[in-house]
Motif scaffolding. Sequence first.
Motif, mmCIF file in Angstrom:
data_model
loop_
_atom_site.group_PDB
_atom_site.id
_atom_site.type_symbol
_atom_site.label_atom_id
_atom_site.label_comp_id
_atom_site.label_asym_id
_atom_site.label_seq_id
_atom_site.Cartn_x
_atom_site.Cartn_y
_atom_site.Cartn_z
ATOM 1 N N GLU A 130 1.190 -1.370 0.137
ATOM 2 C CA GLU A 130 -0.359 -0.118 -0.056
ATOM 3 C C GLU A 130 0.988 0.566 0.207
ATOM 4 O OE1 GLU A 130 -3.676 0.444 2.789
ATOM 5 O OE2 GLU A 130 -2.286 1.697 3.724
ATOM 6 N N MET B 61 -2.995 -3.159 -9.907
ATOM 7 C CA MET B 61 -3.957 -2.008 -8.514
ATOM 8 C C MET B 61 -4.637 -3.150 -7.838
ATOM 9 S SD MET B 61 -6.533 -0.335 -7.309
ATOM 10 C CE MET B 61 -7.207 0.576 -9.060
ATOM 11 N N TYR C 104 -6.583 -1.413 -4.875
ATOM 12 C CA TYR C 104 -7.457 -0.950 -4.672
ATOM 13 C C TYR C 104 -6.769 0.680 -4.321
ATOM 14 C CZ TYR C 104 -5.291 -1.465 0.116
ATOM 15 O OH TYR C 104 -4.862 -1.104 1.331
ATOM 16 N N MET C 105 -7.903 1.931 -4.531
ATOM 17 C CA MET C 105 -6.984 3.202 -4.304
ATOM 18 C C MET C 105 -7.990 4.240 -3.903
ATOM 19 S SD MET C 105 -6.456 4.742 -8.445
ATOM 20 C CE MET C 105 -8.683 3.533 -9.323
ATOM 21 N N ILE D 75 -7.599 9.532 -5.578
ATOM 22 C CA ILE D 75 -6.076 9.296 -6.847
ATOM 23 C C ILE D 75 -6.406 8.918 -8.311
ATOM 24 C CG2 ILE D 75 -4.360 7.332 -7.493
ATOM 25 C CD1 ILE D 75 -3.768 7.180 -4.344
ATOM 26 N N PHE E 22 0.020 6.624 -11.152
ATOM 27 C CA PHE E 22 -1.315 6.834 -10.171
ATOM 28 C C PHE E 22 -0.996 8.573 -9.647
ATOM 29 C CE2 PHE E 22 -1.938 2.541 -11.054
ATOM 30 C CZ PHE E 22 -3.010 2.499 -11.092
ATOM 31 N N HIS F 178 -1.806 11.504 -6.740
ATOM 32 C CA HIS F 178 -3.538 11.836 -5.856
ATOM 33 C C HIS F 178 -3.217 13.245 -6.106
ATOM 34 C CE1 HIS F 178 -4.534 13.091 -2.154
ATOM 35 N NE2 HIS F 178 -3.889 13.673 -1.386
ATOM 36 N N VAL G 247 -3.171 3.846 -2.428
ATOM 37 C CA VAL G 247 -2.898 2.563 -3.487
ATOM 38 C C VAL G 247 -2.286 1.788 -2.979
ATOM 39 C CG1 VAL G 247 -1.922 4.146 -5.423
ATOM 40 C CG2 VAL G 247 -3.187 2.877 -6.591
#
Length: 258
Positions: free
Chosen positions: A21, A37, A39-40, A44, A82, A84, A92
């Motif tokens: 993570e 990936m 989860y995020m 993001i 990815f 933020h 993420v």
Amino acid sequence: MHSQSHEVDYKILGDGVQLVEIELDPQETVIAEAGAMVYMDDSIHFDTKMGDGSNPNEGFLGKLMSAGSRIFTGESLFMTHFTHQGQGKAHVAFAGPYPGTVIALDLKNHYNNEVIVQKDGFLCAAKGTKVSITLNKKIGSGLLGGEGFILQKLSGNGLAFVHAGGTVIEKQLNNETLKVDTGCVVAYESSLDFDIQTSGGIKSMLFGGEGIFLATLRGTGKVWLQSMPIRKLIQAIAPYSKNSRKEGGSLLGEFLER
């Protein structure tokens, strides 16, 4: 010289089946292989781009040539970025394509700021990390008619994450030699001399169960080994299936075990 990598924080979660993570500050970015990936957070945003973004001033042709070289490793031309785009902290998470362990590598602490990785070992990294291919010609000249074989090279000054099957063993060699099953080598520092040798006579090759080739690492540096490459997992689960010879977790790909 590579750009300064984003300074991301991270946690490795789980035991036998791990994921990483990543914690991002606003406008920080992590790059990853497509499909990694898990989860995020909502803040993001992800974008599929050509190349790893390690050289932001690189023109289109340079990006095409750099990204195109990844085709030789069987990877996609594109990577997912990815970023933020909100306030505070965001998270993420990424995981490998099969059960295993996540290795965190701070590249600035390794020889020449780089680590050589099996062709499907790269999971994700802070933006600024260069993901390229490297060709070991020494091995190819002895076994494969001079063509060599292809590995990935991760270079930069930030964090990169590698996925391995089963348990990971980190070994420090000090002017020593280590012989390893080819599929069990996950990554190694480029200060080490890496070669492939045939193992024993024809009888042990055919009936010994240890495979025809062994990886030999010599010198001073770190090497990371995996206890369960995907090849062995597939063979154990479906020993008679048409997929039993797949070598997705092998440092050398398919051809050395056929």
